[in-house]
Design an enzyme around this catalytic site. Structure first.
Site, PDB file in Angstrom:
ATOM      1  N   HIS A 299       0.874  -1.179   0.000  1.00  0.00           N
ATOM      2  CA  HIS A 299       0.000   0.000   0.000  1.00  0.00           C
ATOM      3  C   HIS A 299       0.915   1.234   0.000  1.00  0.00           C
ATOM      4  O   HIS A 299       2.009   1.190   0.563  1.00  0.00           O
ATOM      5  CB  HIS A 299      -0.831   0.119   1.273  1.00  0.00           C
TER       6      HIS A 299
ATOM      7  N   ASP B  58       2.396   1.950   3.356  1.00  0.00           N
ATOM      8  CA  ASP B  58       3.337   0.976   3.937  1.00  0.00           C
ATOM      9  C   ASP B  58       4.771   1.423   3.694  1.00  0.00           C
ATOM     10  O   ASP B  58       5.645   1.228   4.537  1.00  0.00           O
ATOM     11  CB  ASP B  58       3.258  -0.404   3.255  1.00  0.00           C
TER      12      ASP B  58
HETATM   13  C1  XUL Z   1      -7.275  -6.522   4.972  1.00  0.00           C
HETATM   14  C2  XUL Z   1      -6.580  -6.972   3.753  1.00  0.00           C
HETATM   15  C3  XUL Z   1      -5.767  -5.943   3.060  1.00  0.00           C
HETATM   16  C4  XUL Z   1      -5.805  -6.046   1.576  1.00  0.00           C
HETATM   17  C5  XUL Z   1      -5.113  -4.927   0.865  1.00  0.00           C
HETATM   18  O1  XUL Z   1      -7.977  -7.515   5.621  1.00  0.00           O
HETATM   19  O2  XUL Z   1      -6.637  -8.120   3.392  1.00  0.00           O
HETATM   20  O3  XUL Z   1      -4.473  -6.017   3.526  1.00  0.00           O
HETATM   21  O4  XUL Z   1      -5.231  -7.243   1.144  1.00  0.00           O
HETATM   22  O5  XUL Z   1      -5.588  -3.689   1.228  1.00  0.00           O
END
Ligand code: XUL
Ligand code: CO
Length: 437
Positions: free
Chosen positions: A100, A103
């Protein structure tokens, strides 16, 4: 400088190895059904859990020992962390990673400052990708951590929040393209509701549809060719998430005319929270040509929340790989370990143990699934089970030729239906177990 000096590149030593820092099943160049294990499995490391996870839980703060961290949330620390991440991934031997925006780089005070921070870290990521040959499986935007997203992002009651979230997605589409990412994920973070007394459900869903259309339009505009993936999850953090499971997401995508632009990124623990097995979710998506990628983890069946544990159950990995092989692979998708080490596993070396075990579990699952396919046991059984549809009245119904009147004429002449045959569930479960070795 090395951050994991005690670890050498993890190698394959075969099923009899007792070395905990070696693979017993994942042999990246081994050919299964004409393709290398590496290309079948397309493993990815999740930046958020593995390099940002601290081991905190609702009852206590983080306790993970990460000697490279300097305690700041600075751009300098973020760039140093990129070196940590790529050393880890290189030693593990994974071909992909996922992240993300928030992150990898700290959020600034303004959108412009956040973009600037991200650009600085993305330059470091690009350099390390170049050096190691590790690729980006998917990028995504964190539209749930910042307090601005308290009411959701694209489904917020506050239009400014929608606008801010759109800017994050715009930027991350550009970044994902720049880094050669092969997919882009939308997980609906806080896109749901806590309470219907304060929620205009239809308006929020319309906004979610609008948001995704804006992303599709921009993707086309900038020529980003990666696959868009939507990741279902039924609850947590909200009481009800709009993207609750595969079937609900399909209805949503079709309602808003988005079905041709998306596939699914299915996560095991999200499937179980939805009251389904991952086998079910994978089968459902695959049946409609919509299984794009997998967040490979597992939940704890005795706990009701998203524990994001590393996968280790061979039934699960074999079933999932059976579906994946049956559909001819994951295409641009892969197996992303959206999983975190337990709070008790606080040393850096635990990150290796966790990933090695998960990779081996999926490699073993792949081999089991390939064996099952080679013998054709389930395929033949299923084909035989539906034989009445291949000709005669079954074929007339499937082709749309039959009407209620013609079916009545048919059955009046026949008098009664043919006898049923057994579903042989226990026999088939026994056959599956035969391959688990
Ligand atoms: C949350 C989840 C996230 C997604 C990406 O439960 O799975 O980490 O994979 O936003
Ligand atoms: Co996930």
């Amino acid at each position: 400088m090395s951050f994991f000096p005690e670890v050498k590149k993890i190698s394959y030593e075969g099923p009899d190895s007792r070395n905990p820092l070696a693979f017993r099943h994942y042999n990246e160049n081994e050919i299964v059904e004409g393709k290398s294990m590496k290309d079948h499995l397309r493993f990815a490391v999740s930046y958020w859990h593995t390099f940002r996870g601290t081991g905190n839980d609702p009852f206590g703060p983080g306790c993970a020992v990460r000697p490279w961290e300097d305690g700041t949330d600075s751009v300098e620390m973020a760039i140093k962390r990129v070196s940590v991440a790529f050393e880890f991934m290189e030693k593990l031997g994974v071909p992909f990673y996922c992240f993300h925006d928030r992150d990898v780089a700290p959020e600034g005070k303004t959108l412009a400052e956040s973009h600037k921070n991200l650009d600085a870290v993305v330059a470091a990521l690009a350099k390390e990708q170049q050096r190691t040959g590790i690729h980006l499986l998917w990028g995504t935007a964190n539209l749930f951590s910042n307090p601005r997203y308290v009411h959701g992002a694209s489904t917020s009651c506050n239009a400014d929040v929608f606008a801010y979230a759109a800017c994050q997605v715009k930027k991350m589409l550009e970044v994902t393209k720049q880094l050669g990412g092969v997919n882009y994920v939308f997980w609906g973070g806080r896109e749901g509701y806590m309470n219907l007394y304060n929620t205009n459900l239809r308006r929020e869903l319309d906004h979610l549809g609008r948001f995704l259309h804006l992303a599709v339009d921009y993707k086309k505009k900038i020529g980003f060719t990666g696959q868009f993936l939507i990741e279902p999850k039924p609850k947590e953090p909200t009481t009800h998430q709009y993207d609750s499971d595969t079937a609900a997401c399909m209805a949503f995508l079709r309602t808003y005319n988005l079905a041709n632009d998306f596939k699914f990124n299915l996560e095991t623990n999200h499937a179980t929270l939805a009251g389904h097995t991952m086998f079910h979710e994978a089968m459902y998506a695959s049946a409609y040509g919509m299984l794009g990628s997998i967040d490979a983890n597992r939940g704890d069946l005795l706990l009701g929340w998203d524990t994001d544990q590393f996968p280790s159950d061979l039934y699960l990995t074999a079933q999932v790989m059976w579906v994946v092989l049956n559909q001819g692979g994951l295409g641009s998708g892969g197996l992303n370990f959206d999983a975190k080490v337990r709070r008790e596993s606080f040393e850096p070396i635990d990150l290796f143990h966790a990933h090695i075990g998960a990779m081996d579990s999926f490699a073993q699952g792949l081999k089991i699934a390939a064996e099952i396919r080679k013998d054709g046991v389930f395929k033949d059984f299923i084909q035989q089970r539906y034989a009445s549809w291949d000709s005669g009245i079954g074929a007339e119904i499937e082709s749309g030729k039959a009407t209620l009147e013609s079916l009545e004429t048919y059955m009046l002449a026949k008098g009664n239906s043919n006898a049923n045959t057994s579903g042989r569930q226990e026999m088939l479960e026994n056959i599956f177990n035969r391959y688990l070795r």
